[in-house]
Design a protein around this motif. Structure first.
Motif, PDB file in Angstrom:
ATOM      1  N   ASP A 155       0.828  -1.216   0.000  1.00  5.18           N
ATOM      2  CA  ASP A 155       0.000   0.000   0.000  1.00  5.18           C
ATOM      3  C   ASP A 155       0.862   1.265   0.000  1.00  5.18           C
ATOM      4  OD1 ASP A 155      -2.323   1.492  -0.053  1.00  5.18           O
ATOM      5  OD2 ASP A 155      -2.489   1.557   2.130  1.00  5.18           O
ATOM      6  N   ILE A 156       1.837   1.306  -0.916  1.00  2.00           N
ATOM      7  CA  ILE A 156       2.698   2.479  -1.055  1.00  2.00           C
ATOM      8  C   ILE A 156       2.305   3.206  -2.341  1.00  2.00           C
ATOM      9  CG2 ILE A 156       5.078   3.325  -1.225  1.00  2.00           C
ATOM     10  CD1 ILE A 156       5.992   0.721   0.086  1.00  2.00           C
ATOM     11  N   PRO A 157       1.507   4.257  -2.260  1.00  2.00           N
ATOM     12  CA  PRO A 157       1.088   4.964  -3.473  1.00  2.00           C
ATOM     13  C   PRO A 157       2.283   5.662  -4.136  1.00  2.00           C
ATOM     14  CG  PRO A 157       0.468   6.227  -1.539  1.00  2.00           C
ATOM     15  CD  PRO A 157       1.000   4.912  -1.036  1.00  2.00           C
ATOM     16  N   PHE A 158       2.231   5.820  -5.461  1.00  2.00           N
ATOM     17  CA  PHE A 158       3.336   6.455  -6.162  1.00  2.00           C
ATOM     18  C   PHE A 158       2.795   7.387  -7.243  1.00  2.00           C
ATOM     19  CE2 PHE A 158       2.325   2.883  -8.888  1.00  2.00           C
ATOM     20  CZ  PHE A 158       2.577   3.332 -10.170  1.00  2.00           C
ATOM     21  N   PHE A 159       3.644   8.283  -7.679  1.00  2.00           N
ATOM     22  CA  PHE A 159       3.343   9.154  -8.812  1.00  2.00           C
ATOM     23  C   PHE A 159       4.610   9.281  -9.646  1.00  2.00           C
ATOM     24  CE2 PHE A 159       5.424  12.009  -5.918  1.00  2.00           C
ATOM     25  CZ  PHE A 159       6.056  12.958  -6.715  1.00  2.00           C
ATOM     26  N   GLU A 160       4.448   9.670 -10.893  1.00  2.00           N
ATOM     27  CA  GLU A 160       5.615   9.881 -11.757  1.00  2.00           C
ATOM     28  C   GLU A 160       5.912  11.368 -11.841  1.00  2.00           C
ATOM     29  OE1 GLU A 160       7.396   9.017 -16.237  1.00  2.00           O
ATOM     30  OE2 GLU A 160       5.341   8.414 -15.719  1.00  2.00           O
ATOM     31  N   GLY A 161       7.141  11.738 -11.548  1.00  3.05           N
ATOM     32  CA  GLY A 161       7.528  13.139 -11.598  1.00  3.05           C
ATOM     33  C   GLY A 161       8.942  13.314 -12.081  1.00  3.05           C
ATOM     34  N   SER A 162       9.429  14.540 -12.031  1.00  8.37           N
ATOM     35  CA  SER A 162      10.756  14.859 -12.535  1.00  8.37           C
ATOM     36  C   SER A 162      11.406  15.913 -11.643  1.00  8.37           C
ATOM     37  CB  SER A 162      10.677  15.385 -13.973  1.00  8.37           C
ATOM     38  OG  SER A 162      11.911  15.953 -14.385  1.00  8.37           O
ATOM     39  N   PHE A 163      12.720  15.804 -11.488  1.00  7.52           N
ATOM     40  CA  PHE A 163      13.489  16.820 -10.779  1.00  7.52           C
ATOM     41  C   PHE A 163      14.276  17.702 -11.741  1.00  7.52           C
ATOM     42  CE2 PHE A 163      13.313  13.695  -7.127  1.00  7.52           C
ATOM     43  CZ  PHE A 163      12.511  14.491  -6.328  1.00  7.52           C
ATOM     44  N   TYR A 164      13.929  17.648 -13.026  1.00  2.00           N
ATOM     45  CA  TYR A 164      14.590  18.505 -14.012  1.00  2.00           C
ATOM     46  C   TYR A 164      13.746  19.761 -14.228  1.00  2.00           C
ATOM     47  CZ  TYR A 164      17.656  14.605 -15.181  1.00  2.00           C
ATOM     48  OH  TYR A 164      18.583  13.586 -15.121  1.00  2.00           O
ATOM     49  N   GLY A 165      14.343  20.919 -14.015  1.00  4.75           N
ATOM     50  CA  GLY A 165      13.620  22.164 -14.218  1.00  4.75           C
ATOM     51  C   GLY A 165      13.011  22.689 -12.933  1.00  4.75           C
ATOM     52  N   ILE A 166      12.812  23.985 -12.880  1.00  3.21           N
ATOM     53  CA  ILE A 166      12.303  24.634 -11.671  1.00  3.21           C
ATOM     54  C   ILE A 166      10.855  24.242 -11.408  1.00  3.21           C
ATOM     55  CG2 ILE A 166      11.749  26.877 -10.649  1.00  3.21           C
ATOM     56  CD1 ILE A 166      14.217  27.984 -12.045  1.00  3.21           C
ATOM     57  N   THR A 167      10.016  24.371 -12.418  1.00  5.11           N
ATOM     58  CA  THR A 167       8.587  24.072 -12.233  1.00  5.11           C
ATOM     59  C   THR A 167       8.364  22.617 -11.871  1.00  5.11           C
ATOM     60  OG1 THR A 167       7.981  25.822 -13.791  1.00  5.11           O
ATOM     61  CG2 THR A 167       6.323  24.129 -13.330  1.00  5.11           C
ATOM     62  N   ASP A 168       9.056  21.697 -12.560  1.00  2.74           N
ATOM     63  CA  ASP A 168       8.854  20.270 -12.304  1.00  2.74           C
ATOM     64  C   ASP A 168       9.398  19.860 -10.937  1.00  2.74           C
ATOM     65  OD1 ASP A 168       7.538  19.724 -14.689  1.00  2.74           O
ATOM     66  OD2 ASP A 168       9.394  19.443 -15.788  1.00  2.74           O
ATOM     67  N   THR A 169      10.495  20.466 -10.513  1.00  2.08           N
ATOM     68  CA  THR A 169      11.014  20.170  -9.172  1.00  2.08           C
ATOM     69  C   THR A 169      10.021  20.617  -8.103  1.00  2.08           C
ATOM     70  OG1 THR A 169      13.315  20.381  -9.906  1.00  2.08           O
ATOM     71  CG2 THR A 169      12.891  20.622  -7.553  1.00  2.08           C
ATOM     72  N   SER A 170       9.475  21.803  -8.282  1.00  2.00           N
ATOM     73  CA  SER A 170       8.488  22.307  -7.317  1.00  2.00           C
ATOM     74  C   SER A 170       7.253  21.413  -7.281  1.00  2.00           C
ATOM     75  CB  SER A 170       8.086  23.741  -7.677  1.00  2.00           C
ATOM     76  OG  SER A 170       9.188  24.610  -7.612  1.00  2.00           O
ATOM     77  N   GLU A 171       6.788  21.002  -8.449  1.00  2.00           N
ATOM     78  CA  GLU A 171       5.602  20.149  -8.513  1.00  2.00           C
ATOM     79  C   GLU A 171       5.864  18.788  -7.877  1.00  2.00           C
ATOM     80  OE1 GLU A 171       1.746  19.142  -9.080  1.00  2.00           O
ATOM     81  OE2 GLU A 171       2.699  21.119  -9.283  1.00  2.00           O
TER      82      GLU A 171
ATOM     83  N   LYS B 170      13.597  12.434 -19.768  1.00  2.00           N
ATOM     84  CA  LYS B 170      14.272  13.666 -20.188  1.00  2.00           C
ATOM     85  C   LYS B 170      13.643  14.264 -21.437  1.00  2.00           C
ATOM     86  CE  LYS B 170      18.437  11.948 -20.413  1.00  2.00           C
ATOM     87  NZ  LYS B 170      18.216  10.597 -19.927  1.00  2.00           N
ATOM     88  N   SER B 171      12.938  13.453 -22.221  1.00  2.00           N
ATOM     89  CA  SER B 171      12.357  13.948 -23.468  1.00  2.00           C
ATOM     90  C   SER B 171      11.327  15.041 -23.230  1.00  2.00           C
ATOM     91  CB  SER B 171      11.717  12.789 -24.249  1.00  2.00           C
ATOM     92  OG  SER B 171      10.689  12.187 -23.491  1.00  2.00           O
ATOM     93  N   TRP B 172      10.693  15.046 -22.048  1.00  2.00           N
ATOM     94  CA  TRP B 172       9.737  16.120 -21.746  1.00  2.00           C
ATOM     95  C   TRP B 172      10.192  17.016 -20.604  1.00  2.00           C
ATOM     96  CZ3 TRP B 172       7.679  16.224 -16.834  1.00  2.00           C
ATOM     97  CH2 TRP B 172       7.717  15.028 -16.104  1.00  2.00           C
ATOM     98  N   SER B 173      10.883  16.450 -19.615  1.00  2.00           N
ATOM     99  CA  SER B 173      11.249  17.267 -18.460  1.00  2.00           C
ATOM    100  C   SER B 173      12.308  18.303 -18.819  1.00  2.00           C
ATOM    101  CB  SER B 173      11.747  16.374 -17.319  1.00  2.00           C
ATOM    102  OG  SER B 173      12.845  15.590 -17.738  1.00  2.00           O
ATOM    103  N   VAL B 174      13.307  17.929 -19.622  1.00  2.00           N
ATOM    104  CA  VAL B 174      14.330  18.888 -20.028  1.00  2.00           C
ATOM    105  C   VAL B 174      13.739  19.916 -20.987  1.00  2.00           C
ATOM    106  CG1 VAL B 174      16.531  19.152 -21.238  1.00  2.00           C
ATOM    107  CG2 VAL B 174      16.222  17.276 -19.626  1.00  2.00           C
ATOM    108  N   VAL B 175      12.805  19.483 -21.851  1.00  2.00           N
ATOM    109  CA  VAL B 175      12.127  20.419 -22.758  1.00  2.00           C
ATOM    110  C   VAL B 175      11.437  21.522 -21.956  1.00  2.00           C
ATOM    111  CG1 VAL B 175      10.144  20.648 -24.302  1.00  2.00           C
ATOM    112  CG2 VAL B 175      11.817  18.845 -24.696  1.00  2.00           C
ATOM    113  N   HIS B 176      10.680  21.113 -20.966  1.00  2.00           N
ATOM    114  CA  HIS B 176       9.956  22.077 -20.132  1.00  2.00           C
ATOM    115  C   HIS B 176      10.933  23.000 -19.411  1.00  2.00           C
ATOM    116  CE1 HIS B 176       6.528  22.762 -17.004  1.00  2.00           C
ATOM    117  NE2 HIS B 176       6.632  23.744 -17.870  1.00  2.00           N
ATOM    118  N   ALA B 177      12.018  22.427 -18.910  1.00  2.00           N
ATOM    119  CA  ALA B 177      12.992  23.216 -18.163  1.00  2.00           C
ATOM    120  C   ALA B 177      13.627  24.292 -19.037  1.00  2.00           C
ATOM    121  CB  ALA B 177      14.078  22.293 -17.597  1.00  2.00           C
ATOM    122  N   LEU B 178      13.984  23.946 -20.273  1.00  2.00           N
ATOM    123  CA  LEU B 178      14.647  24.909 -21.152  1.00  2.00           C
ATOM    124  C   LEU B 178      13.693  25.984 -21.646  1.00  2.00           C
ATOM    125  CD1 LEU B 178      16.900  22.507 -23.240  1.00  2.00           C
ATOM    126  CD2 LEU B 178      17.527  23.898 -21.269  1.00  2.00           C
TER     127      LEU B 178
END
Length: 496
Positions: A265-281, A338-346
């Motif tokens: 019972d360990i819930p998970f989500f997919e996220g990214s630490f690339y970029g300011i907005t994605d790290t905050s989210e 990285k195909s989307w997280s780095v895009v968003h960051a740049l």
């Protein structure tokens, strides 16, 4: 082998994968990867994928039961970093020879190697990997590992992912299955708290996770296990007591995240630490999941305060680079998260994305890219080297971000290039990592070497002649050397 076939079929039938759920039963059995070409699997086989996921576990001895070349081709193929143990940097192999294969000495040699590692290094566990050779001759590594564990009193984990069974991504998932079956849940932690989390699919490349962990520490969030980056065996064995999990690279360990949610019972989500907005989210979603699992809601306020403080610092540092990089065009030839997280960051600092590869990206990854770019024309599944070269040589991009395999295409086109994949030397995760990424892009694009290499070669130019004056000896010698090299006369050379 029948047990291995059952594991492979289970991995192919992944309920948490949107792409897999959209297939019919027949197509689902084939998996997502193209068949391997015999003799051409080096660097992309299941064994290589399993090593990628498990070798960053730093205090474990990784023993390859195979001829020497199998370990030589796979050892240390990622830039993961350790904050302590260095045993994972030692290469262990049974070094099977033709005589061992013919005489059936494989299992005996494996047992002896396990004993030598136990006596010489005393690791908390030993992971054993068969390869194509030992799997085909029928060595029963599971039986040997079980017997060795009983004899020597330490976990000996069989990682059944020989190269011929499939692609590197399949090997990633089979490594996750080995952790589920033999490691996770085998040890109870001394204490478990409401702020314990797991980070899955984070490899700590160039120490990236060390830029993120201090943020979690400031929020009072404890990383029970980071799998596999800078991991320890007992941390992973206790990972079943975490309250929530973040999935960084879903193509690698989605099966691990789903089954841990089902079992513990360990819930998970997919996220990214690339970029300011994605790290905050990502920080917000971690806090929200912990609150749902019983943590004090006050952590939500502390998270927003931390985000506001860190974002202000990061944006202030990035302000200096915006005038130099705004409007610059970037071509991304990578894949996965990285195909989307780095895009968003740049794009956050005004950089234009002229193309991004979605190789190894999930359906969710591709949907995120479409939402960010608003244009499918900038998305390509795979671009041939010839097409990459044509795009760069025509100056359709100011820089290419990719892995080491395609760096020479950019260099041949006299275009700046930056390593964004596992061989990179700089960490790009978190707020500080985003600043470092932008700094490296700025250094690459504005490096004065590009003005020099784009100049015409000396043999394409006639040396300047001072009007009304005879040539000096040096000018005459230079001109003769150019003519001799080019096979021309002075009249054939044009002024540059």
């Amino acid at each position: 082998m029948s047990l291995l076939r059952a594991k492979i079929q289970d991995v192919f039938n992944e309920p948490a994968c949107e792409k897999n759920r959209g297939k019919d039963a027949k197509a689902r059995k084939k998996g997502c990867s193209k068949p391997l070409t015999p003799g051409a699997a080096a660097g992309g086989c299941a064994f290589d994928g399993a090593k990628i996921v498990l070798q960053p576990i730093t205090d474990v001895a990784h023993l390859i039961h195979a001829p020497l070349a199998c370990e030589g081709n796979s050892w240390d193929n990622r830039g993961a970093a350790s904050s302590g143990p260095t045993l994972w940097r030692t290469s262990f192999t049974t070094d099977l020879t033709e005589l061992d294969v013919v005489m059936g000495q494989g299992e005996r040699k494996l047992f002896k190697a396990i004993r030598e590692i136990k006596e010489g290094y005393g690791p908390p566990a030993i992971f054993v990997y068969p390869t194509c050779v030992t799997a085909l001759i029928g060595d029963d590594i599971e039986a040997v590992c079980k017997r060795a564990a009983e004899k020597f009193g330490l976990p000996v984990v069989p990682v059944n992912a020989p190269g011929f069974v499939g692609s590197k991504n399949l090997g990633n998932k089979l490594a996750g299955e080995a952790l589920l079956e033999h490691v996770i849940g085998t040890v109870e932690p001394e204490e478990a708290g409401p702020y314990d989390i797991n980070i899955l699919g984070e490899f700590n490349l160039s120490g990236e996770f060390w830029l993120v962990k201090p943020l979690l520490d400031r929020l009072g969030i404890r990383v029970r296990a980071c799998i596999p980056g800078d991991a320890r065996y007992f941390d992973i064995a206790c990972a079943h007591r975490a309250r929530a999990a973040m999935m960084v690279c879903s193509t690698a360990l989605i099966n691990l995240a789903r089954k841990m949610e089902q079992r513990w019972d360990i819930p998970f989500f997919e996220g990214s630490f690339y970029g300011i907005t994605d790290t905050s989210e990502a920080l917000r979603q971690i806090s929200q999941l912990l609150v749902k699992k019983g943590a004090d809601p006050e952590i939500l306020g502390r998270t927003e305060a931390l985000i506001a403080e860190e974002e202000a610092i990061a944006w202030k540092k990035l302000a200096a680079y915006r005038p130099r990089l705004e409007g610059k065009r970037v071509l991304l030839n990578t894949g996965g998260v990285k195909s989307w997280s780095v895009v968003h960051a740049l794009m956050e600092i005004g950089i234009e994305i002229v193309g991004t590869s979605v190789k190894k990206s999930t359906v969710e990854d591709k949907e995120r890219i479409k939402q960010i770019l608003k244009d499918d024309n900038h998305i390509f599944e795979q671009m041939a080297p010839r097409e990459l070269y044509a795009m760069l040589s025509e100056h359709k991009a100011d820089i290419m971000l990719s892995g080491g395999r395609t760096q020479f295409i950019a260099l041949k086109a006299k275009t700046p290039w930056l390593d964004i994949n596992q061989e990179r030397q700089h960490p790009y995760a978190g707020y500080d990592g985003m600043v470092e990424l932008v700094r490296q892009i700025d250094l690459a694009i504005h490096n004065p070497i590009w003005c020099q290499v784009r100049e015409p070669a000396p043999w394409d130019c006639q040396p300047a002649v001072r009007e009304g004056l005879p040539r000096t000896k040096s000018e005459t010698a230079t001109l003769h050397a150019v003519q001799e090299f080019a096979g021309t006369t002075a009249g054939d050379l044009s002024e540059c």
